[in-house]
Design an enzyme around this catalytic site. Sequence first.
Site, PDB file in Angstrom:
ATOM      1  N   SER B 149     -76.705  71.705  76.680  1.00  0.00           N
ATOM      2  CA  SER B 149     -75.595  72.622  76.965  1.00  0.00           C
ATOM      3  C   SER B 149     -74.962  73.079  75.651  1.00  0.00           C
ATOM      4  O   SER B 149     -75.671  73.604  74.781  1.00  0.00           O
ATOM      5  CB  SER B 149     -74.592  71.915  77.892  1.00  0.00           C
ATOM      6  OG  SER B 149     -73.567  72.778  78.286  1.00  0.00           O
ATOM      7  N   ARG B 218     -60.894  72.645  85.256  1.00  0.00           N
ATOM      8  CA  ARG B 218     -61.976  71.726  85.580  1.00  0.00           C
ATOM      9  C   ARG B 218     -62.691  72.146  86.871  1.00  0.00           C
ATOM     10  O   ARG B 218     -63.916  72.102  86.948  1.00  0.00           O
ATOM     11  CB  ARG B 218     -61.435  70.308  85.730  1.00  0.00           C
ATOM     12  CG  ARG B 218     -62.497  69.279  86.089  1.00  0.00           C
ATOM     13  CD  ARG B 218     -63.617  69.253  85.075  1.00  0.00           C
ATOM     14  NE  ARG B 218     -64.529  68.126  85.303  1.00  0.00           N
ATOM     15  CZ  ARG B 218     -65.614  67.900  84.581  1.00  0.00           C
ATOM     16  NH1 ARG B 218     -65.946  68.711  83.587  1.00  0.00           N
ATOM     17  NH2 ARG B 218     -66.392  66.875  84.835  1.00  0.00           N
ATOM     18  N   ASP B 317     -79.214  77.472  87.288  1.00  0.00           N
ATOM     19  CA  ASP B 317     -78.127  77.429  86.294  1.00  0.00           C
ATOM     20  C   ASP B 317     -77.526  78.822  86.146  1.00  0.00           C
ATOM     21  O   ASP B 317     -78.198  79.751  85.699  1.00  0.00           O
ATOM     22  CB  ASP B 317     -78.689  76.930  84.960  1.00  0.00           C
ATOM     23  CG  ASP B 317     -77.602  76.626  83.923  1.00  0.00           C
ATOM     24  OD1 ASP B 317     -76.479  77.146  84.061  1.00  0.00           O
ATOM     25  OD2 ASP B 317     -77.903  75.865  82.984  1.00  0.00           O
ATOM     26  N   HIS B 350     -76.462  73.921  86.289  1.00  0.00           N
ATOM     27  CA  HIS B 350     -76.348  73.546  84.874  1.00  0.00           C
ATOM     28  C   HIS B 350     -76.321  72.032  84.682  1.00  0.00           C
ATOM     29  O   HIS B 350     -76.838  71.514  83.689  1.00  0.00           O
ATOM     30  CB  HIS B 350     -75.090  74.187  84.287  1.00  0.00           C
ATOM     31  CG  HIS B 350     -74.942  73.973  82.819  1.00  0.00           C
ATOM     32  ND1 HIS B 350     -75.858  74.448  81.914  1.00  0.00           N
ATOM     33  CD2 HIS B 350     -74.006  73.310  82.087  1.00  0.00           C
ATOM     34  CE1 HIS B 350     -75.478  74.097  80.683  1.00  0.00           C
ATOM     35  NE2 HIS B 350     -74.365  73.418  80.769  1.00  0.00           N
TER      36      HIS B 350
END
Lengths: 370, 370
Positions: B149, B218, B317, B350
């Site tokens: 990532s 978040r 993703d 992801h």
Amino acid sequence: MTEAIPPGTRLVNLPSPFPFKRGGELKGARMAYETWGQLNAARDNAVLILTGLSPNAHAASHAGNPEPGWWEAMLGPGKAIDTDRWFVVCVNSLGSCKGSTGAASVDPLTGAPYRLSFPELSIEDGARAAHAVVQSLGIAQLACVIGNSMGGMTALAYLLLHPGAARTHINVSGSAQALPFSIAIRSLQREAIRLDPQWNGGDYDDAHYPENGMRIARKLGVVTYRSAMEWDGRFGRVKLDSEMRGDEDLFGQEFEIERYLEAHAQRFVRSFDPNCYLYLGRSMDLFDVAEYGGGDAIKGLAGIQVERAMAIGVHTDILFPLQQQEQIADGLRAGGADSQFVALPSPQGHDAFLVDIARFGPAIAGFLAR
Amino acid sequence: MTEAIPPGTRLVNLPSPFPFKRGGELKGARMAYETWGQLNAARDNAVLILTGLSPNAHAASHAGNPEPGWWEAMLGPGKAIDTDRWFVVCVNSLGSCKGSTGAASVDPLTGAPYRLSFPELSIEDGARAAHAVVQSLGIAQLACVIGNSMGGMTALAYLLLHPGAARTHINVSGSAQALPFSIAIRSLQREAIRLDPQWNGGDYDDAHYPENGMRIARKLGVVTYRSAMEWDGRFGRVKLDSEMRGDEDLFGQEFEIERYLEAHAQRFVRSFDPNCYLYLGRSMDLFDVAEYGGGDAIKGLAGIQVERAMAIGVHTDILFPLQQQEQIADGLRAGGADSQFVALPSPQGHDAFLVDIARFGPAIAGFLAR
């Protein structure tokens, strides 16, 4: 906030009381709508348009309001939805803030806005209210009901609750049930609004307004209404000129994509009522055609009786993904309709039906011409 | 907030001053790291792991800390990254809050936390800091640098800035440049934090903490880390039991997916410093390998010299889409590497590299075994 009703919008009273699916009722409620074209003598050329979450009833310009509408390129004389042939009705959704009764409207029983005393809204309530508008115009059966996005849900509810109410149906980037990704997005939008201290449990005014929460909600909406593919080509990594950037702000806007989102937010935050946004978003989460099919969405859809149907969408839609339009087409076919599924390669995501008229126009025109 | 450094984490001082790419410098800065396995006599069996935005250096359990790490299933004796063979180093990113110096750390010059006086962070700064850790361990050349990532970006910067620093490279769900969809998401996350009145221009404490902003940030992260496909199967439209729902709250949690997001938010909001989140997110937006290739990302990647490389990702993703890993593999191949692109059908989006070890493990093990 004050309700912004476009000029030329007509109003019709709903039956009073108007009971809601999940309990509660409205008294003295009304619906806003606009029309284009002429109802013929047989009263069999009416087309109803049910909108997405935020549009008003002004889908296109007309003599009463020459301003372009939100579907101007699609609707008018000689256009895909040809108002030389069809009598077109577009309603502002029940629960919205563009003329139809919603949480921002004044409750005639108290003289104050409903706010959170508005009853819990269901897509089905919006469908019944739209049906009342059509009935008020003396139309027993629509030639076609067209529903976009949330309006695609409302159209399915309309057909489920009112058998025989339309001969044909076009479902545009709609769905038969909310799936968890879209529920998550809308839940986050609601949370951003509700966490804004200015939301104040729904009791805000123009001077104390949950602008920040609405800003986040709208930007998150735009992110899911368009597509990464479109943005790669449209914005790439282009940065703002330094004079626009505000270099004193370490985490301010740096990229064109950030300015684009900001511009969308600024146009929206004061033009749509936050409480109405909460109610309408939640009604979409709760909608599920499977309730009408013993837990099976296809069986629910198969309970709808129309002669012909088309469910149309685009590959890049992440909010109402293409398999949801395919499900609608399959379910209506299972119910006996001559039903087609049309998948378009538009790059613009969920919003494509508003902007990619070059693809949506011919598909809709072709369906209506048959 | 206090820094949470796992036990068994080691610290090393960075060169002081440590200048930043975009200006400014740190004095007395340090990096946190953990190691597994033994460096061999030739010092040629070292593997460096560069992490995503939020993990600490505790990738897996070891004698100094038996708690499972964030890549426990991937790393250890006999596992895909086999610590019987490799000497593995994982660093906490520069700018993070898990032991390495970041905006939440105390500036030795003032005795107070840096907060927004921390210099503007670039991915390249993190790469140079990680390289300093590797040098401090007496490793002239890594056998492999693995970046996940954000760490995939850091790994590319590491290789661009330090030619010959690694023989091979595995880029896991990474990218050579931020594209507008991911910039938009991170911009929204930053905005949610910055609009929280408790953020207070970066000057918060445990008693006055931007918990609401972090909650939105978040949850939005989790929405983009997973996939709609996974959630359709995992959550569908399952609703919460009525006793969990809080029926007094008209817009409270109703669906399992909403509870899932809330649980993720509650675990995160107090465990990661908001200012560090802003800095790290922005550094990802700014990263662009094209800067090293005269505006062309492939040319920039072709400037990297490694013997072998693998870029690996998943179809689902949406944050670091698969074509970005394909671009990395293509660019490294153009630079002369034996380079492979591996596309996995994981449904988890992801985050798949963290949870779909059944697919990622064999791919990584196979590459390292050659």
